[in-house]
Design an enzyme around this catalytic site. Sequence first.
Site, PDB file in Angstrom:
ATOM      1  N   THR B  36      24.002 -24.274  -0.580  1.00  0.00           N
ATOM      2  CA  THR B  36      24.383 -23.165   0.290  1.00  0.00           C
ATOM      3  C   THR B  36      24.639 -21.943  -0.581  1.00  0.00           C
ATOM      4  O   THR B  36      25.468 -21.981  -1.493  1.00  0.00           O
ATOM      5  CB  THR B  36      25.619 -23.520   1.128  1.00  0.00           C
ATOM      6  OG1 THR B  36      25.296 -24.668   1.912  1.00  0.00           O
ATOM      7  CG2 THR B  36      25.996 -22.373   2.056  1.00  0.00           C
ATOM      8  N   TYR B  37      23.899 -20.877  -0.306  1.00  0.00           N
ATOM      9  CA  TYR B  37      24.009 -19.649  -1.094  1.00  0.00           C
ATOM     10  C   TYR B  37      24.904 -18.657  -0.371  1.00  0.00           C
ATOM     11  O   TYR B  37      24.821 -18.511   0.845  1.00  0.00           O
ATOM     12  CB  TYR B  37      22.627 -19.043  -1.326  1.00  0.00           C
ATOM     13  CG  TYR B  37      21.827 -19.845  -2.323  1.00  0.00           C
ATOM     14  CD1 TYR B  37      21.889 -19.550  -3.684  1.00  0.00           C
ATOM     15  CD2 TYR B  37      21.038 -20.914  -1.923  1.00  0.00           C
ATOM     16  CE1 TYR B  37      21.184 -20.288  -4.611  1.00  0.00           C
ATOM     17  CE2 TYR B  37      20.327 -21.667  -2.845  1.00  0.00           C
ATOM     18  CZ  TYR B  37      20.399 -21.347  -4.185  1.00  0.00           C
ATOM     19  OH  TYR B  37      19.709 -22.088  -5.100  1.00  0.00           O
ATOM     20  N   TYR B  38      25.739 -17.981  -1.162  1.00  0.00           N
ATOM     21  CA  TYR B  38      26.673 -16.985  -0.625  1.00  0.00           C
ATOM     22  C   TYR B  38      26.295 -15.596  -1.115  1.00  0.00           C
ATOM     23  O   TYR B  38      25.756 -15.435  -2.205  1.00  0.00           O
ATOM     24  CB  TYR B  38      28.103 -17.301  -1.079  1.00  0.00           C
ATOM     25  CG  TYR B  38      28.717 -18.464  -0.334  1.00  0.00           C
ATOM     26  CD1 TYR B  38      28.393 -19.780  -0.674  1.00  0.00           C
ATOM     27  CD2 TYR B  38      29.597 -18.265   0.725  1.00  0.00           C
ATOM     28  CE1 TYR B  38      28.932 -20.848   0.030  1.00  0.00           C
ATOM     29  CE2 TYR B  38      30.149 -19.340   1.422  1.00  0.00           C
ATOM     30  CZ  TYR B  38      29.812 -20.618   1.067  1.00  0.00           C
ATOM     31  OH  TYR B  38      30.344 -21.676   1.766  1.00  0.00           O
TER      32      TYR B  38
END
Lengths: 187, 187
Positions: B36-38
Amino acid sequence: MIEIEVKAFVEDPKQMERWIIELGATPIGIESQADTYYNAPYRDFGKTDEALRIRVQDGKSILTYKGPKMDSVSKTRKEVQTQIQDIDNMGQILSSLGFFPVSTVSKKRKNFRMGDFTISLDEVRNLGNFIEVEISVKDQKNYQEKVESIFRFIAKLGLKRESTIRKSYLEMILEKNEIDICSPTVE
Amino acid sequence: MIEIEVKAFVEDPKQMERWIIELGATPIGIESQADTYYNAPYRDFGKTDEALRIRVQDGKSILTYKGPKMDSVSKTRKEVQTQIQDIDNMGQILSSLGFFPVSTVSKKRKNFRMGDFTISLDEVRNLGNFIEVEISVKDQKNYQEKVESIFRFIAKLGLKRESTIRKSYLEMILEKNEIDICSPTVE
């Protein structure tokens, strides 16, 4: 989690420890904690009343975020944390993201348990001795009642509601350093 | 650490795996990764070419920061990571600090080792099959030579330097979704 917390200065920590135990608290351990607090590149946590901290405690490292205080009498805050494996890399990740260390608070903490309460007797380097009484809850339901139950408990220890401290150790250390820097003795 | 990395699209992953092993690579394991990229509230990682990611892999959670690409031919970047114990709380800490999830990249990764190289055959959900060849180094010393050694290796697999991909899986997925959203079939 929400951490409902009340803190007060303690003049005689040994006496205080005896009183706590007499009231029925059980000692649950002693910890050494070194807390490095970070500030953000995009908002000043000093102004927003937030905190981002890496705690080193008995060889473990913990990253913690604390939200702003939720009332005007206690130190109640939202608090979220996770253990991290590599403290150097966590520091590097924070630096890469633009966060920067502000100060480190070192203390020896004696913990006690009494019902819902976690009681800590803290010996904070360069600040002195303090008691913190805390209840962790999942949501804000009945939280004012719980704040009151803490105030009733500390009253038994001779501590008045008015004498409790809402400042964090970080704020106290930053203020102290500022005073030291500005004091005539440094000139 | 600096991760020197070259990536290319793979048409026939089974054939590619045979070739890699024929060249002397040793299989070292298969992993399932959900990344999961922020993005940040104060700068757009899409523009600064940075990445902040929580990876879940075989029950472990890892927080990773990747710096901007360091050259114009490979995917070489500074990369720092630490394992974290509580992924939900790490997500909450990031959200509290204003970071927000952009997209999740899920893949099955077969890893191989050959000398300094870590070779990964990735089956990326909604994207296809890829090969990544990587060398980890502590500093930038001789790093161009190492980039060239990777290009020489992939040439043996029939992959040309010009056909390598410098985009991350995240960028590819975001682009693909944009195309899907704008495509006539969605109208």
